[in-house]
Design an enzyme around this catalytic site. Sequence first.
Site, PDB file in Angstrom:
ATOM      1  N   THR A  33      -2.799   2.780   1.060  1.00 42.96           N
ATOM      2  CA  THR A  33      -3.394   4.018   1.212  1.00 42.96           C
ATOM      3  C   THR A  33      -4.692   3.855   1.965  1.00 42.96           C
ATOM      4  O   THR A  33      -5.058   3.024   2.375  1.00 42.96           O
ATOM      5  CB  THR A  33      -3.754   4.410   0.404  1.00 42.96           C
ATOM      6  OG1 THR A  33      -2.097   4.921  -0.868  1.00 42.96           O
ATOM      7  CG2 THR A  33      -4.065   5.850   0.452  1.00 42.96           C
ATOM      8  N   GLY A  34      -4.628   4.747   3.415  1.00 46.90           N
ATOM      9  CA  GLY A  34      -5.796   4.392   4.423  1.00 46.90           C
ATOM     10  C   GLY A  34      -5.224   5.103   5.571  1.00 46.90           C
ATOM     11  O   GLY A  34      -4.290   5.172   5.866  1.00 46.90           O
ATOM     12  N   GLU A 111      -3.263   0.859  -5.934  1.00 40.64           N
ATOM     13  CA  GLU A 111      -3.152   0.152  -4.685  1.00 40.64           C
ATOM     14  C   GLU A 111      -3.367  -1.183  -5.859  1.00 40.64           C
ATOM     15  O   GLU A 111      -2.601  -2.071  -5.776  1.00 40.64           O
ATOM     16  CB  GLU A 111      -4.217   0.217  -4.291  1.00 40.64           C
ATOM     17  CG  GLU A 111      -4.574   1.571  -3.018  1.00 40.64           C
ATOM     18  CD  GLU A 111      -5.696   1.563  -2.182  1.00 40.64           C
ATOM     19  OE1 GLU A 111      -5.066   1.538  -1.324  1.00 40.64           O
ATOM     20  OE2 GLU A 111      -6.296   1.172  -2.749  1.00 40.64           O
TER      21      GLU A 111
END
Length: 261
Positions: A33-34, A111
Amino acid sequence: MPADLSPIDKAKFAAAHRAVALIEDGMRVGLGTGSTAAWMVRCLGERVREEGLKLQGVPTSTRTADLARQVGIEVVSLDEAKWLDITIDGADEFDPELNLIKGGGGALLQEKIVATASDQMVVITDASKEVNHLGGFPLPVEVIPFGWQTSRALIEELLESMDVLGRQTTLRLNGSQPYVTDEGNYIVDLHLNRIGNARQLALVLNQIPGVVENGLFIDICDKVIIGGADGKVQVRDINEGSVSEEQVTFAEDDNIFADLD
Ligand code: 5RP
């Protein structure tokens, strides 16, 4: 490489492009994610569409799940996949041992679970995330909403005996309200400036009632791929103790913006 990207996006794109070259047909892939991980999902989607690659993606947030579906990646849950061949994710900081701070995007819990359930974790990044000592980036700690102020007080008490340079803590906000994670929890950010013993801190934080997980990833990352705006990438492998430099080349008509149509 698409010409109209900013230098930082070119660097992230270069790292992402190199990382998806590690993916082989039939793999089960953890999707981070990101903003850097989003480039990876786009690059992977391009391979799925153009090469007919068959793979299963396990996203680490609802944001990533939405993007993965948009670009044509089959999305399954971790429980369906059970174990993953590889996870590719970004990071907020990495040190010389490839220990990480993650969770700037609020997805640290999924994560960490997904990365830990993978044969290898590959971090993609630009050079700005490299540090000698972790702690410059605020360390996210996910806490359950029930009694969160007590959990925060216990964290602050713990920090008194820890080898850190700063001890301020803040509740992460979304506007004027607490930021809520995909699991319905809050995040307390620890402004430590420098963490003397990250391994110890990672262990003791998780012993506090109400703490679900912290953003220190110790001995989880196997490889870091550092992208440059000029398309140069450096690949560091902590298990092999190797460092290699490569040049990523891209087709000018790379169709990685399928999700943006
Ligand atoms: C999300 C994360 C991200 O990987 C981290 O914040 C890096 O994000 P970006 O690639 O946007 O700089 O840990 O929880």
